[in-house]
Design an enzyme around this catalytic site. Structure first.
Site, PDB file in Angstrom:
ATOM      1  N   LYS A 141       0.815  -1.083   0.110  1.00 16.88           N
ATOM      2  CA  LYS A 141       0.098  -0.066  -0.217  1.00 16.88           C
ATOM      3  C   LYS A 141       0.746   1.404  -0.125  1.00 16.88           C
ATOM      4  CE  LYS A 141      -4.125  -1.747   1.891  1.00 16.88           C
ATOM      5  NZ  LYS A 141      -4.799  -2.161   3.466  1.00 16.88           N
ATOM      6  N   LYS A 228      24.499  -5.879  12.458  1.00 14.29           N
ATOM      7  CA  LYS A 228      24.146  -5.732  13.787  1.00 14.29           C
ATOM      8  C   LYS A 228      25.506  -6.004  14.523  1.00 14.29           C
ATOM      9  CE  LYS A 228      19.206  -6.277  12.750  1.00 14.29           C
ATOM     10  NZ  LYS A 228      18.092  -7.433  12.731  1.00 14.29           N
TER      11      LYS A 228
HETATM   12 MG    MG Z   1      16.303  -8.769   9.602  1.00 11.09          MG
END
Ligand code: MG
Length: 342
Positions: A141, A228
């Protein structure tokens, strides 16, 4: 710096609004913080392990155990000049990267203060502001409404190669990337998939260090890497992954793990390295927390950037009173002795 004590503590931080991914719904974060008390400054690190072993095999309680029993004791009473010395001191212990990262990053945090230099410079960063993105749902959307914004999709290993025709349909959304669509521990089959997709694959869960990054890139398993810092075991390895990607022309971005301000400030510092060219999801404190445990809170400009602090250390002050209030367990480790406190 002489490490005089290391404090492990668990805090509970309620989220402003529940956070939902394909792993499940989170309403409150259990966060394990590590404080390294030296004869000079005090360094803070955050273990980004989740409450449950859904994102990776790590979670809060095993991380606490690993830190208390194996990772922290060798540092007690030792002279440590650099955070970069930490990986070698923890090399005997396999895995537990998020726990290791918390301790290593606390040492870098202390080192930056001791050297009176901003943490970002100590890590080798040069960017003065970093672009930010946020997690959203229903991206189809959103793409229909805004045809040219940067949009990515994190599949969190939800697919198999049998669903390749379905995955090919994602190409029509003109995504910057689709993240870790296949198994969390795979890059071989991601390489097969990448050959069939126009959309770039980004690897997250499968990359645990520079060697993984090199292998994935050589196989053609990804065109982007999500770094990360906890997942790869701390700043040293995060820098190594960044450098491998840079050498191979693979852009990287910094992934968030619903960190408190401490982890968030470390992500900001890491994101200043030059190959972090794609927006990370290191967002504003107020997006997740009613009150963050650092000050000032992390803020994002209307243009979508976080300004990197120029002051020494992590660039944000620790709110110790608030942290004490949020603490549900605490243990102070000293050479030859340990004590629990509420
Ligand atoms: Mg991920």
């Amino acid at each position: 710096m002489k490490v005089e004590a290391i404090t492990l503590r668990e805090i509970r931080m309620p989220l402003v609004h529940f956070f939902e991914t394909s792993f499940g719904r989170t309403t409150e974060r259990r966060i394990l913080l590590v404080t390294v008390h030296t004869d000079g400054p005090e360094g803070w690190g955050e273990c980004v392990a989740g409450e449950d072993p859904f994102y990776s095999e790590e979670s809060v309680d095993p991380a606490w155990y690993a830190l208390e029993k194996y990772l922290a004791p060798p540092f007690l009473g030792k002279e440590i000049d650099k955070g970069a010395e930490a990986p070698a001191m923890m090399g005997k212990i396999r895995g537990h990267r998020m726990a290791k990262g918390a301790l290593e990053n606390a040492l870098w945090d202390a080192e930056a203060q001791a050297r009176q230099t901003p943490l970002c410079l100590l890590l080798g960063g040069s960017q003065t502001e970093i672009p930010c993105g946020v997690y959203v749902e229903v991206f189809g959307k959103i793409r229909d409404r805004w045809s040219d914004i940067l949009l990515s999709c994190d599949a969190n290993s939800a697919y198999t190669l049998e669903q390749i025709e379905h995955l090919k349909k994602f190409d029509r959304f003109n995504l910057l990337m689709i993240e870790q669509p296949l198994w969390y521990d795979d890059f071989y089959f991601h390489a097969q998939l990448q050959k069939k997709l126009k959309t770039s694959i980004c690897l997250d869960e499968a990359i645990h260090g520079a060697r993984d990054a090199q292998a994935a890139i050589e196989l053609g398993a990804c065109r982007i890497i999500n770094i990360k810092v906890g997942r790869v075991g701390g700043f040293s390895e995060a820098i190594a992954v960044h450098n491998v990607a840079l050498k191979n022309g693979i852009p990287v971005w910094c992934g968030g793990m619903l960190e408190s301000g401490i982890g968030r400030s470390h992500n900001i510092a890491l994101s200043t390295l030059k190959n972090f060219t794609l927006p990370g999801d290191v967002s504003a404190s107020k997006r997740y927390w009613k009150e963050d445990i650092i000050e000032p809170a992390v803020e994002v400009s209307p243009q979508g950037f976080i300004k990197v602090p120029e002051t020494a250390g992590r660039g944000f002050k620790i709110k110790t009173d608030l942290i004490e209030k949020l603490t549900v367990r605490k243990k102070i480790l000293r050479a030859g002795v340990s004590s629990a406190a509420d």
